[in-house]
Enzyme design. Structure first.
Site, PDB file in Angstrom:
ATOM      1  N   LYS A  39      50.549  23.107  66.631  1.00 38.85           N
ATOM      2  CA  LYS A  39      51.863  23.302  66.712  1.00 38.85           C
ATOM      3  C   LYS A  39      52.254  24.062  68.048  1.00 38.85           C
ATOM      4  O   LYS A  39      53.245  23.791  68.567  1.00 38.85           O
ATOM      5  CB  LYS A  39      52.432  23.910  65.214  1.00 38.85           C
ATOM      6  CG  LYS A  39      53.778  24.541  65.289  1.00 38.85           C
ATOM      7  CD  LYS A  39      54.012  25.209  64.012  1.00 38.85           C
ATOM      8  CE  LYS A  39      53.345  26.501  63.921  1.00 38.85           C
ATOM      9  NZ  LYS A  39      53.580  27.644  64.820  1.00 38.85           N
ATOM     10  N   THR A  40      51.480  25.241  68.131  1.00 40.09           N
ATOM     11  CA  THR A  40      51.957  25.907  69.173  1.00 40.09           C
ATOM     12  C   THR A  40      51.621  25.303  70.496  1.00 40.09           C
ATOM     13  O   THR A  40      52.442  25.328  71.516  1.00 40.09           O
ATOM     14  CB  THR A  40      50.792  27.289  69.094  1.00 40.09           C
ATOM     15  OG1 THR A  40      51.012  27.649  67.831  1.00 40.09           O
ATOM     16  CG2 THR A  40      51.072  28.128  70.169  1.00 40.09           C
ATOM     17  N   ASP A 231      60.359  28.322  66.461  1.00 38.92           N
ATOM     18  CA  ASP A 231      58.967  28.165  65.770  1.00 38.92           C
ATOM     19  C   ASP A 231      59.052  28.578  64.383  1.00 38.92           C
ATOM     20  O   ASP A 231      59.933  29.346  63.909  1.00 38.92           O
ATOM     21  CB  ASP A 231      58.307  29.054  66.606  1.00 38.92           C
ATOM     22  CG  ASP A 231      56.677  28.966  66.256  1.00 38.92           C
ATOM     23  OD1 ASP A 231      56.274  28.025  65.660  1.00 38.92           O
ATOM     24  OD2 ASP A 231      55.942  30.063  66.521  1.00 38.92           O
ATOM     25  N   GLU A 232      58.094  27.800  63.527  1.00 34.57           N
ATOM     26  CA  GLU A 232      58.050  28.517  62.136  1.00 34.57           C
ATOM     27  C   GLU A 232      59.346  28.336  61.456  1.00 34.57           C
ATOM     28  O   GLU A 232      59.676  29.394  60.612  1.00 34.57           O
ATOM     29  CB  GLU A 232      57.711  29.717  61.894  1.00 34.57           C
ATOM     30  CG  GLU A 232      56.234  30.202  62.468  1.00 34.57           C
ATOM     31  CD  GLU A 232      54.865  29.657  61.908  1.00 34.57           C
ATOM     32  OE1 GLU A 232      55.135  28.771  60.959  1.00 34.57           O
ATOM     33  OE2 GLU A 232      54.008  30.069  62.150  1.00 34.57           O
ATOM     34  N   GLN A 261      54.301  24.834  54.133  1.00 36.47           N
ATOM     35  CA  GLN A 261      53.775  26.280  54.393  1.00 36.47           C
ATOM     36  C   GLN A 261      55.042  27.150  54.544  1.00 36.47           C
ATOM     37  O   GLN A 261      54.934  28.324  54.681  1.00 36.47           O
ATOM     38  CB  GLN A 261      53.264  26.310  55.643  1.00 36.47           C
ATOM     39  CG  GLN A 261      51.892  25.419  55.756  1.00 36.47           C
ATOM     40  CD  GLN A 261      51.049  25.685  57.307  1.00 36.47           C
ATOM     41  OE1 GLN A 261      50.582  26.633  57.384  1.00 36.47           O
ATOM     42  NE2 GLN A 261      51.006  24.875  58.119  1.00 36.47           N
ATOM     43  N   ARG A 611      43.029  26.909  55.669  1.00 36.98           N
ATOM     44  CA  ARG A 611      42.633  27.959  56.321  1.00 36.98           C
ATOM     45  C   ARG A 611      41.007  27.648  56.848  1.00 36.98           C
ATOM     46  O   ARG A 611      40.347  28.006  57.966  1.00 36.98           O
ATOM     47  CB  ARG A 611      42.462  29.304  55.935  1.00 36.98           C
ATOM     48  CG  ARG A 611      43.923  29.984  55.432  1.00 36.98           C
ATOM     49  CD  ARG A 611      44.762  29.922  56.554  1.00 36.98           C
ATOM     50  NE  ARG A 611      45.707  28.505  56.405  1.00 36.98           N
ATOM     51  CZ  ARG A 611      46.451  28.072  57.322  1.00 36.98           C
ATOM     52  NH1 ARG A 611      46.394  28.463  58.593  1.00 36.98           N
ATOM     53  NH2 ARG A 611      47.081  26.761  57.043  1.00 36.98           N
TER      54      ARG A 611
END
Length: 658
Positions: A39-40, A231-232, A261, A611
């Site tokens: 994503k980043t 973002d997010e 998420q 994770r």
């Protein structure tokens, strides 16, 4: 293309899904980036791509949730394009808000030198407001404490609900409580305006007010920002999404996130923001990024199954695909109880270390802090170094905050909270005395038509200082006077050094046995300050950073086991992950089952499973001891719902209690 850029081969640097999002046409777009899908990287390359197509740096607005995320992305953009990061408008919602309010705040009654209260100071000002409205309230037996009132008011503001309605929902059983809390809030708001201070929530509320009340200013930013990247996006609350919509009135928004998420609704995040993006921005393109670079196919198979059990239509359909080679299926381990669980985990960790793993490769995740108590006791007993992700943060340490308060006060002498913070360090000076001294100095300054900071050491004030504090007062007053002069002309770095050489530098030597370490901390603020051009920017950052989560230095993290709640682990990855306490009532938590909030718990379990990179251990305690009662527990419904062919059950011999 800009002539100074080195060419970037976007096609070669990105996978097909990322490339489609990065090179998307202008206009509304929703990028659904699954866990571990880069994503980043996608966001960073989107910024670089826009710059390559001739968009000017100041025409891009990048909104993130942490300073760290903004910093990492902007540094990477600078590496890719050579464009200096300070040319881009990138940062947290709060830092962008304070930047705009510094320029236009006067339109809504906010003077340019306003200061930002940290959480503790905001709470203590609210306490003053409560006492002003009802002096007996705080001592009342059934009344909520100021901290509870503060959290409730903050939640109402961030979700754009009325404080009265929210209080009525919280305390329907206490007669007249909602009206009382509404009055506290109004008085608190009035006090802040008088003192020219704002809390975190004000930054967002006042920015929205500015954009709505001043159409010319709103239009200026709507025209300026040709591309708004968020973002997010699944973590935005109502207030934040309204700000995004105000800036993005021309639908020039690319929202990046993952509905699966969304785990912060208890903090005000609004699941509808991401789910109804298309309704607010018609014709939005949806890009799905489902290639996962983090986990083995077996772990992803399990994680996909967790999401697959969501009720139909609740989230966007997603299927993570693995790039990594095949590995072990996740392990499901029934254990006797929390102690048996700790014993198994330590045994397995020992095995992993023997196989060549570092402790820092391993994370133990839990739904709530108390679930790791036995584990912590056993780790301590065996002298295994571990880090809990919710330790005291650097900018939250008392000496850092005491020090910062002096800088803040020297730049805004109306800020009573900052004054009280350091004045109360002197013997026999409490909040009331500090307030009285502030008031006396203010009156004297008005009478003599002089600067407040110049009169702090005046004989008239000194004689009102408690006898025990009179020896130190002149040194403190002189430091504040020097700082107030330096702030108007010197660079932030020089101001911080001046403060360090002044009263507080000798104060910490008398108070703290480990003053040398604390001095090193404060000394590091000097180089930190050199990154900023103005004191206003530095002070804003110091306060905003105090609300960020703690990071250990890479040196300390080298060989250290990580214990963390799942909420704190979001965004992180580890070769080996243990998720503990997987029993109904522990995860999902009993209160979420009772309240019917199961779906957010399911998303939390999905975050926990994703994770893990190589090995995933899911432990289930069969018994729970509460006081003298022993209860039998069922495996978590989230595991029971999954076909048992997707994991392997590991039976461990019950260990004797220690």
């Amino acid at each position: 293309m800009h002539p100074d850029f080195a060419p970037i081969d976007f096609k070669a640097e990105l996978n097909d899904e990322q490339y489609a999002a990065v090179t998307a046409d202008p206009g509304p777009a929703l990028v659904l980036a699954g866990a571990g899908s880069g994503k980043t990287r996608t966001l960073t390359y989107r910024v670089a791509y826009l710059l390559h197509t001739g968009i000017q740096p100041y025409e891009i607005l990048l909104l993130t949730f942490t300073n760290k995320a903004a910093r990492e992305m902007l540094e990477r953009v600078e590496e890719l394009t050579g464009i200096a990061r300070h040319q881009l408008w990138g940062g947290t919602f709060h830092s962008i808000a304070q930047r705009i309010l510094r320029i236009h705040g006067e339109k809504i009654g906010l003077k340019r030198h306003y200061t930002i209260l940290d959480e503790g100071e905001a709470e203590s000002l609210l306490k003053n407001a409560i006492q002003a409205v009802d002096p007996k309230f705080i001592k009342g037996k059934n009344n909520p404490k100021p901290k509870v009132v503060a959290n409730m008011i903050s939640y109402a503001r961030n979700t754009c609900k009325g404080v009265y309605e929210e209080a009525d929902e919280h305390f329907p059983f206490i007669d007249g409580m909602a009206q009382k809390i509404e009055d506290f809030h109004k008085t608190y708001q009035k006090m802040k305006l008088e003192q020219q201070v704002v809390d975190y929530d004000d930054l967002l509320e006042l920015l929205l007010k500015l954009l709505k009340q001043e159409p010319e200013i709103a239009a200026q930013y709507q025209e300026r920002f040709k591309h708004i990247l968020v973002d997010e996006f699944q973590d935005t609350n109502r207030l934040q999404s309204e700000i995004v919509d105000c800036f993005g009135a021309h639908h020039q928004i690319m929202a990046v996130g993952d509905d699966a998420q969304c785990i912060y609704t208890w903090r005000g995040a609004d699941f509808d923001n991401i789910m109804r993006f298309n309704e607010r921005h018609e014709g939005a393109e949806v890009h799905k990024i489902e290639t996962n670079y983090r986990s083995s196919p077996e772990i992803l198979d399990f994680a996909n199954a967790v999401l697959g059990n969501q009720p139909a239509g609740l989230g966007y359909a997603k299927e993570l695909r693995a790039v990594k080679p095949s590995g072990e299926k996740p392990y499901f381990i029934p254990v006797m109880d929390a102690r048996g669980q700790a014993s198994f985990i330590l045994q397995r960790i020992q095995g992993l270390v023997d196989e060549g793993r570092n402790l820092s490769d391993i994370a133990i995740l839990y739904r709530a802090h108390y679930q790791a108590m036995d584990l912590q006791m056993e780790l301590t007993r065996r002298n295994i170094d571990y880090q809990i992700t919710s330790g005291v943060r650097f900018f939250e340490q008392a000496h850092v905050k005491d020090f910062t308060a002096q800088l803040r006060f020297a730049s805004n002498p109306a800020d009573v909270s900052a004054f009280a913070r350091f004045a109360c360090l002197l013997p026999k000076v409490g909040p009331k005395t500090a307030e009285r001294l502030h008031k006396l100095t203010k009156q004297l300054a008005e009478k003599q038509q002089k600067n407040f900071c110049d009169l702090l050491g005046a004989p008239e004030i000194l004689k009102k200082v408690p006898a025990d504090a009179q020896e130190e007062w002149p040194s403190l007053a002189e430091t504040i006077r020097e700082l107030s002069i330096a702030i108007s002309s010197d660079a932030p770095k020089a101001v911080v050094q001046l403060a360090l050489d002044g009263w507080y530098g000798s104060y910490i030597r008398e108070i703290y046995p480990n003053w040398m370490e604390r001095e090193d901390d404060l000394q590091s603020l000097v180089s930190f300050a050199s990154r900023y051009e103005t004191m206003a920017e530095l002070l804003a950052q110091l306060v905003l950073l105090a609300s960020e989560s703690n990071e250990r230095s890479p040196e300390e993290m080298k060989d250290c086991l990580r214990l963390t709640t799942i909420h704190q682990a979001k965004g992180l990855e580890f070769p080996v992950v243990f998720v503990i306490g997987l029993a109904d009532g522990l995860f999902p938590l009993k209160r979420t089952i009772d309240d019917g909030d199961i779906e957010e718990e399911r998303r939390l379990f999905y975050v926990a499973a994703t994770r893990a990179m190589e090995e995933l251990y899911l432990s289930y305690p069969m018994l729970n001891q509460q006081g003298n009662n022993v209860m039998r527990l069922n495996p978590s419904r989230f595991v029971q719902e999954i076909d048992s062919s997707r994991y392997q059950t590991l039976r461990v011999a019950p260990s004797r209690s220690w």
